[in-house]
Design a protein around this motif. Structure first.
Motif, PDB file in Angstrom:
ATOM      1  N   THR A 254     -39.986 -82.479 -69.202  1.00 10.02           N
ATOM      2  CA  THR A 254     -41.363 -82.157 -68.825  1.00 10.02           C
ATOM      3  C   THR A 254     -41.448 -80.905 -67.964  1.00 10.02           C
ATOM      4  O   THR A 254     -42.555 -80.444 -67.663  1.00 10.02           O
ATOM      5  CB  THR A 254     -42.003 -83.329 -68.056  1.00 10.02           C
TER       6      THR A 254
ATOM      7  N   PHE B  11     -41.107 -76.957 -66.952  1.00 15.85           N
ATOM      8  CA  PHE B  11     -41.130 -75.610 -67.524  1.00 15.85           C
ATOM      9  C   PHE B  11     -40.372 -74.620 -66.642  1.00 15.85           C
ATOM     10  O   PHE B  11     -40.468 -73.409 -66.862  1.00 15.85           O
ATOM     11  CB  PHE B  11     -42.576 -75.152 -67.715  1.00 15.85           C
TER      12      PHE B  11
ATOM     13  N   ALA C  22     -38.520 -78.396 -71.398  1.00 21.32           N
ATOM     14  CA  ALA C  22     -39.843 -78.577 -72.000  1.00 21.32           C
ATOM     15  C   ALA C  22     -39.954 -77.854 -73.342  1.00 21.32           C
ATOM     16  O   ALA C  22     -40.578 -78.365 -74.289  1.00 21.32           O
ATOM     17  CB  ALA C  22     -40.926 -78.088 -71.043  1.00 21.32           C
TER      18      ALA C  22
ATOM     19  N   LYS D  26     -38.152 -79.822 -76.006  1.00 17.35           N
ATOM     20  CA  LYS D  26     -39.000 -80.956 -76.411  1.00 17.35           C
ATOM     21  C   LYS D  26     -40.099 -80.476 -77.358  1.00 17.35           C
ATOM     22  O   LYS D  26     -40.347 -81.103 -78.404  1.00 17.35           O
ATOM     23  CB  LYS D  26     -39.616 -81.601 -75.173  1.00 17.35           C
TER      24      LYS D  26
ATOM     25  N   ASN E 289     -35.017 -73.809 -70.805  1.00 16.36           N
ATOM     26  CA  ASN E 289     -36.167 -72.916 -71.009  1.00 16.36           C
ATOM     27  C   ASN E 289     -35.790 -71.448 -70.882  1.00 16.36           C
ATOM     28  O   ASN E 289     -36.368 -70.584 -71.537  1.00 16.36           O
ATOM     29  CB  ASN E 289     -37.267 -73.245 -70.005  1.00 16.36           C
TER      30      ASN E 289
END
Length: 507
Positions: A225, A227, A233, A236, A435
């Motif tokens: 979840t 970033f 994230a 996902k 990320n």
């Protein structure tokens, strides 16, 4: 009076012919019969009839003379030629085929997409909402026409939201460039216009059940979840774009892996797993489960204890590769060559910050016949495994460090008592899918391909847009002058010489 009209009869024929040609031309271009066409053809027939009445003897001579006989032969040949063209076009429409002769097959769908389309059982409707004149519309239309050409189960149309706002409101379209995929009651909205986006969307609406991917949590794993640069994230989101349902899994609470899980991802736990959690994962894998396990250096979390059942482990130390590194950092190995695998097919370069090794512990001579260990990629020949990670002046010490090449990614498959095959993908670094790194080079492809292989969705592996190839010819001054002389002087001179020779022979 009649004699005067006879004198002007040829002009009536010329005018009638012009009206006939003009009327038929309008009918061919507009594809419908309107008042202008009727007037033009009617006047043509009237003027033709007047010419016949005024010059009957000329018409009779034209129909019965030698010219007419030759003309009739020419007419029959012309009609036969036109008939052949009509027949060929009819057969081409019923049994058409197209060939893509570009070097990189730029205008062809990938084999994976063709497999997906071949499995469609129900109609998939695709509606794009682009205004006419949008530069993206031509690209989308060309690509989706390939889908409709490949499968009669795909129907496509574009709706201009400005010209048909009622339809845009019906589909609740809020921005230009939305693609709507429908099959029965299922619907999916997509904003990507590449082949992978479209194929994934077709899979999403055509599947009766979406596959579930579970991320293990509770041990400070990568946060799906978050970033932040270290979060997952984007990983996902990429899985959801491929049509997966992404969930978290805390085995300290549930104590079992859900039966609907297509794959479990263990993304670099930093604290040890409880014995009960390891046992739950072991039961899941022994029953033909699938797992992607990522483990950073200096972190074990008890995973090697679990992997011992499959005779594989993460090695200690870190891999330094000065010969193949990203931006000159030997602690970030860069991989450009891969072993043969569905996961690494056509995979671009990837990089792995502070990676460790994946070691095969099986006895090469007495390895179980139902177990397959497959290296995916390795470090370079000048690499080594550095064991003294605290030393800022790292160097290869013979007898203490292990020389490369070293396996950094591998798969394990094993039959489990006649049940489904257990599948494992082991990657000796988790930073590559964070990320900060997943959108660089081929890192996202490696991550997604690994999950697709585990979930037995091989048709999704490596569907990437084809990049146009720039093909240019550079000529120096002498070559440019040669081309100019040939084009402007030599070729015209040859044509003139041939013409003069033919004239001289006929003179």
């Amino acid at each position: 009076m009649v004699e005067k009209l006879k004198k002007h009869a040829p002009y009536l024929a010329y005018l009638g012919t012009a009206l006939l040609v003009g009327g038929l031309g309008c009918l061919f271009i507009n594809r419908f019969w309107d008042l202008k066409v009727e007037i033009a053809l009617g006047l043509a027939v009237l003027l033709g009839a007047c010419f016949v009445l005024l010059r009957p003897e000329q018409v009779r001579a034209a129909l019965t003379g030698r010219t007419a006989r030759y003309g009739s032969n020419a007419l029959v040949m012309s009609l036969a030629f036109v008939g052949i063209l009509i027949l060929v076009n009819f057969l081409a429409m019923r049994h058409h085929h197209r060939w893509d002769v570009t070097a990189a097959s730029r205008y062809s769908l990938s084999p994976q997409t063709r497999k997906v389309l071949a499995r469609l059982e129900e109609q998939v409707k695709i509606i794009s909402f682009f205004p006419e004149g949008d530069p993206r519309l031509e690209e989308v239309r060309d690509l989706l026409q390939e889908y409709t050409y490949t499968s009669d189960k795909v129907h496509y149309e574009n709706i201009d939201p400005d010209l048909k706002p009622s339809i845009a409101r019906k589909y609740e379209i809020r921005s230009y460039g939305t693609l709507v995929f429908e099959q029965g009651e299922r619907r999916h909205d997509e904003f990507g216009i590449q082949e992978q986006d479209i194929t994934s969307s077709i899979l999403r609406v055509s599947r009766d059940v979406q596959k579930v991917v579970c991320f293990l949590t509770g041990h400070r794993e990568r946060d799906i979840t978050s970033f932040d640069q270290t979060g997952y994230a984007q990983a996902k989101g990429a899985l959801e774009d491929d049509g997966y349902v992404v969930q978290t899994l805390n085995l300290a609470v549930t104590q079992t892996v859900p039966t609907e899980a297509a794959a479990v991802i263990v993304a670099a736990p930093q604290t040890p797993l409880l014995p009960q959690e390891l046992e739950a994962l072991r039961r899941y894998l022994n029953e033909g489960g699938k797992a992607l396990i990522l483990q950073d250096s200096q972190r074990n979390a008890g995973l090697n204890e679990l992997l011992a059942d499959w005779q594989v482990a993460f090695g200690e130390g870190i891999i330094l590769d000065p010969g193949n590194s990203l931006l000159g950092d030997p602690a970030v190995p860069l991989v450009a060559r891969y072993r043969f695998s569905q996961i690494t097919t056509d995979l671009p370069m990837t990089f792995f910050p502070v990676a460790r090794s994946v070691d095969d512990l099986a006895d090469k001579e007495n390895q179980p016949s139902d177990r397959t260990f497959t290296p995916l990629f390795e470090s370079g020949p000048r690499s080594w495994k550095e064991t003294d990670v605290q030393n800022p002046q790292a160097r290869y010490d013979e007898g203490e460090d292990q020389a490369g090449p070293l396996v950094m990614g591998a798969t394990v498959e094993q039959e489990m008592g006649g049940k489904e095959k257990t599948r494992l993908v082991l990657l000796a670094d988790s930073d590559f899918a964070s990320n900060a790194a997943i959108t660089s080079l081929g890192n996202a492809d490696l991550f997604l391909n690994s999950v697709n292989w585990l979930a037995e969705e091989e048709e999704l592996i490596a569907i990437r847009p084809r990049q146009p190839q720039m093909r240019q010819i550079f000529l120096n001054y002498a070559q440019s002058r040669l081309v100019g002389y040939v084009s402007w002087i030599l070729l015209p001179a040859i044509v003139l010489a041939v013409g003069a020779y033919v004239w001289w022979q006929r003179r």
